[in-house]
Scaffold this motif. Structure first.
Motif, PDB file in Angstrom:
ATOM      1  N   THR A 133      34.415  43.834  67.115  1.00 24.90           N
ATOM      2  CA  THR A 133      34.692  45.305  66.596  1.00 24.90           C
ATOM      3  C   THR A 133      34.708  45.154  65.051  1.00 24.90           C
ATOM      4  N   GLY A 134      34.287  46.134  64.386  1.00 22.43           N
ATOM      5  CA  GLY A 134      34.241  46.500  63.027  1.00 22.43           C
ATOM      6  C   GLY A 134      35.905  46.829  62.410  1.00 22.43           C
ATOM      7  N   VAL A 135      35.869  47.197  61.374  1.00 21.67           N
ATOM      8  CA  VAL A 135      36.920  47.485  60.537  1.00 21.67           C
ATOM      9  C   VAL A 135      37.220  48.994  60.694  1.00 21.67           C
ATOM     10  N   PRO A 136      38.606  49.448  60.988  1.00 20.95           N
ATOM     11  CA  PRO A 136      38.474  50.934  60.643  1.00 20.95           C
ATOM     12  C   PRO A 136      39.003  51.180  59.321  1.00 20.95           C
ATOM     13  N   TYR A 137      37.821  51.427  58.590  1.00 18.22           N
ATOM     14  CA  TYR A 137      37.932  51.477  57.153  1.00 18.22           C
ATOM     15  C   TYR A 137      38.459  52.735  56.896  1.00 18.22           C
TER      16      TYR A 137
ATOM     17  N   ALA B 212      44.042  50.657  75.292  1.00 19.70           N
ATOM     18  CA  ALA B 212      42.511  50.282  75.093  1.00 19.70           C
ATOM     19  C   ALA B 212      42.298  50.210  73.504  1.00 19.70           C
ATOM     20  N   TRP B 213      43.048  50.948  72.687  1.00 13.48           N
ATOM     21  CA  TRP B 213      42.624  50.696  71.293  1.00 13.48           C
ATOM     22  C   TRP B 213      43.178  49.580  70.730  1.00 13.48           C
ATOM     23  N   ALA B 214      44.298  49.052  71.049  1.00 12.58           N
ATOM     24  CA  ALA B 214      44.628  47.693  70.635  1.00 12.58           C
ATOM     25  C   ALA B 214      43.483  46.531  70.945  1.00 12.58           C
ATOM     26  N   ARG B 215      43.116  46.810  72.298  1.00 10.48           N
ATOM     27  CA  ARG B 215      42.184  45.981  72.752  1.00 10.48           C
ATOM     28  C   ARG B 215      40.749  45.762  71.950  1.00 10.48           C
ATOM     29  N   ARG B 216      40.426  47.120  71.654  1.00  7.36           N
ATOM     30  CA  ARG B 216      39.254  47.276  70.990  1.00  7.36           C
ATOM     31  C   ARG B 216      39.437  46.788  69.559  1.00  7.36           C
ATOM     32  N   LEU B 217      40.528  47.048  68.937  1.00 10.74           N
ATOM     33  CA  LEU B 217      40.748  46.707  67.691  1.00 10.74           C
ATOM     34  C   LEU B 217      40.834  45.122  67.521  1.00 10.74           C
TER      35      LEU B 217
ATOM     36  N   MET C 158      37.846  53.905  66.342  1.00 11.27           N
ATOM     37  CA  MET C 158      36.893  53.556  65.487  1.00 11.27           C
ATOM     38  C   MET C 158      35.966  54.605  65.194  1.00 11.27           C
ATOM     39  N   THR C 159      36.349  55.984  65.128  1.00 12.40           N
ATOM     40  CA  THR C 159      35.537  57.071  64.858  1.00 12.40           C
ATOM     41  C   THR C 159      36.258  58.039  63.973  1.00 12.40           C
TER      42      THR C 159
END
Length: 166
Positions: A138-142, A128-133, A22-23
């Motif tokens: 959580t926002g949207v990975p724009y 971890a990335w899937a749980r966060r997403l 997410m960055t």
């Protein structure tokens, strides 16, 4: 010709980073800016054209900074959009990029809203990335939308065309 790979590579890297963390790391827009600055004269873009590209990037940064200030996008997204605008300049590809990014971003947002209403698949709970997403807060990975639109529009850019014609 080899330098044409820089833009797609960095777009893919930005998208993957945004999905995973997410960055969007600051080095990605920075390398896009430096890459364009070095590559544009080699591709035959005039000083005036390069200046117009820089103006488009500054204007894009102003707009996307306002979006960031409103909480609509992240700071990395704003920087990536501005660095991408540098490559596209103030011509039709930039408008196409903005519209396509909006459409892809809307689709991505809707898909995430739907996916977040369903349970995360068991196999994905380890990631971890899937749980966060998947998290509701959580926002949207724009960056994914920015990168995808950038890759689609890139062959219409002046720098691509100038390199292909030479």
């Amino acid at each position: 010709m080899t330098l044409l790979i820089l833009f797609p590579f960095l777009m893919i890297l930005a998208a993957v980073n945004d999905i995973m963390t997410m960055t969007i790391p600051n080095f990605i827009p920075l390398v896009l800016i430096v890459g364009f600055s070095l590559f544009a004269p080699v591709a035959g873009l005039s000083a005036t054209t390069i200046g117009l590209h820089a103006t488009a990037a500054v204007l894009m940064l102003a707009v996307t900074f306002c979006f960031f200030a409103c909480g609509w996008i992240g700071g990395g997204d704003a920087k990536l959009a501005a660095a991408t605008a540098l490559w596209f300049g103030p011509t039709m590809p930039l408008l196409d990029y903005a519209v396509l990014t909006s459409l892809i971003g809307a689709g991505l947002t809707l898909a995430l809203l739907v996916a977040r209403r369903m349970p995360l698949p068991v196999f994905a709970e380890e990631w971890a990335w899937a749980r966060r997403l998947h998290g509701a807060g959580t926002g949207v990975p724009y960056g994914m939308a920015l990168a995808t639109a950038g890759l689609i529009i890139y062959p219409d850019s002046a720098i691509w065309k100038a390199t292909m014609l030479s």
